[in-house]
Design a protein around this motif. Structure first.
Motif, PDB file in Angstrom:
ATOM      1  N   ASN A 161       0.571  -1.433  -0.045  1.00 47.97           N
ATOM      2  CA  ASN A 161      -0.086   0.425   0.365  1.00 47.97           C
ATOM      3  C   ASN A 161       0.523   1.316   0.262  1.00 47.97           C
ATOM      4  OD1 ASN A 161      -2.110  -1.590  -0.078  1.00 47.97           O
ATOM      5  ND2 ASN A 161      -1.913  -1.736   2.290  1.00 47.97           N
ATOM      6  N   ASN A 162       1.806   2.029  -0.967  1.00 50.82           N
ATOM      7  CA  ASN A 162       2.503   2.038  -1.004  1.00 50.82           C
ATOM      8  C   ASN A 162       3.641   2.516   0.446  1.00 50.82           C
ATOM      9  OD1 ASN A 162       2.294   2.688  -3.565  1.00 50.82           O
ATOM     10  ND2 ASN A 162      -0.038   3.933  -3.027  1.00 50.82           N
ATOM     11  N   ILE A 163       4.036   2.146   1.275  1.00 53.46           N
ATOM     12  CA  ILE A 163       4.412   1.419   2.765  1.00 53.46           C
ATOM     13  C   ILE A 163       5.537   1.247   2.572  1.00 53.46           C
ATOM     14  CG2 ILE A 163       4.396   1.435   4.620  1.00 53.46           C
ATOM     15  CD1 ILE A 163       1.854   2.228   5.148  1.00 53.46           C
ATOM     16  N   GLY A 176      10.453  -1.754  -7.407  1.00 55.76           N
ATOM     17  CA  GLY A 176       9.489  -0.164  -7.841  1.00 55.76           C
ATOM     18  C   GLY A 176       8.112  -1.700  -7.312  1.00 55.76           C
ATOM     19  N   CYS A 177       8.013  -2.620  -6.322  1.00 58.90           N
ATOM     20  CA  CYS A 177       7.008  -3.455  -6.632  1.00 58.90           C
ATOM     21  C   CYS A 177       6.072  -3.190  -5.607  1.00 58.90           C
ATOM     22  CB  CYS A 177       7.589  -4.991  -6.443  1.00 58.90           C
ATOM     23  SG  CYS A 177       8.978  -5.635  -8.401  1.00 58.90           S
ATOM     24  N   ASN A 178       4.694  -2.756  -5.455  1.00 62.40           N
ATOM     25  CA  ASN A 178       4.533  -2.268  -4.709  1.00 62.40           C
ATOM     26  C   ASN A 178       2.784  -3.568  -4.739  1.00 62.40           C
ATOM     27  OD1 ASN A 178       2.880  -0.416  -2.766  1.00 62.40           O
ATOM     28  ND2 ASN A 178       1.780  -0.142  -4.163  1.00 62.40           N
TER      29      ASN A 178
END
Length: 311
Positions: A135-137, A200-202
């Motif tokens: 979750n972009n964290i 870059g893997c979210n």
């Protein structure tokens, strides 16, 4: 959970998805449709769902997934093991992408993960590539800045090189639910293998029920960031407690730094859980039973009598 539509995402050959499902519904059918944008083949393993899931599984099969059903609830480790073996037997992929039913990939996730593995200075030691963030964290890492390893990766969103299973074995089914991924990660290191953070893997992942962390009515915060308590059902607290202690005992001598850091993180979670979370009495019962069974080295599914007390 609606991630932004990614441009030019192509399913990658040599990668199969394996999803452990329990009481899947329409939202999980939608997640499968999303996953099929990234991989050509998916195996769905229904882990003994007690509800009527026939329609959801039929819809998944129409989308092209292979559906396997376990007769009883056997835990995520067994479900993933069954799914991985099915995928390898059918398509012999180079990589298997393990997923939870409530997770979604973002960006060109699989391509980025494979690029991370292939560009490594020691690609032969890369057994897994994991999400760099949830979750972009950003997730905790270690092992240096150039090729950071995820400290405690989750199975969801993880690409595992299939030959790894022949080398180190499959997921430990005795853990049943929690710490399955942690134990597998620790075992990789015992064999000199690495779990890299995919650049870059979210992963978009459901964190469950959340409630504000309040102190005498004040919503606690760090700077401008408001803090929340993420709720786990009491039976999950049993598994978290028991399995964390068994894991620590198993690897304390071989990997003391990792074990101590992980225990510290678990203590933080328990402080928040017992200090600010709901259902504290049942959580205390669950944690106490978890400590007891860890001392007994009791593994597997929670006793039904205890599960009934925690409902």
């Amino acid at each position: 959970m609606e991630p932004v539509e990614s441009e030019s995402v192509q399913p990658r050959e040599g990668v199969c998805g394996v999803v452990s499902a329990f009481n899947p519904g329409p939202e999980n059918v939608a997640n499968l449709k999303w996953l099929l944008r990234f991989v050509d083949h998916v195996v769905i393993v229904d882990d003994g769902s007690p509800g009527d899931v026939a329609q959801a599984l039929a819809d998944m099969e129409k989308l092209g997934a292979v559906i396997l059903r376990l007769g009883t609830n056997s835990g995520i480790a067994r479900a993933l093991n069954v799914g991985v073996k099915e995928a390898v037997g059918r398509w012999n992929p180079e990589w298997v992408l393990t997923m939870d039913q409530d997770s979604r990939l973002t960006g060109d996730y699989v391509t980025a993960a494979l690029a991370t593995a292939h560009s490594s200075r020691e690609p032969e030691s890369v057994a897994m590539v994991c999400a760099e963030s949830h979750n972009n964290i950003p997730l905790p890492t270690w092992g240096g800045q150039e090729e950071p390893q995820i400290f405690d990766p989750m199975t969801s969103g993880t690409l595992v090189r299939t030959e790894t299973f022949q080398f180190v074995g499959y997921f430990d089914e005795g853990f049943f639910i929690d710490c399955v991924d942690s134990e597998f990660n620790a075992r990789l290191r015992e064999h000199g293998l690495r779990a890299l953070a995919g650049r870059g893997c979210n992963l978009e992942h459901s964190l469950g029920n959340a409630r504000p962390m309040t102190i005498f009515g004040w919503h606690a915060r760090v700077g401008a960031k408001k803090l929340y308590v993420y709720y786990h059902a009491p039976f999950r607290v049993y598994y978290i407690t028991r399995n964390s202690l068994i894991l620590a005992r198993r690897y304390a001598v071989k990997q003391p730094t990792w074990v101590l850091r992980r225990i510290y993180m678990e203590i933080q979670s328990h402080v928040v859980r017992f200090g600010f979370g709901p259902n504290r009495r049942k959580h205390f019962i669950a944690a106490t039973a978890g400590v007891r069974d860890a001392l007994r080295q009791k593994m597997g599914k929670i006793d039904e009598s205890l599960a009934a007390r925690l409902r």
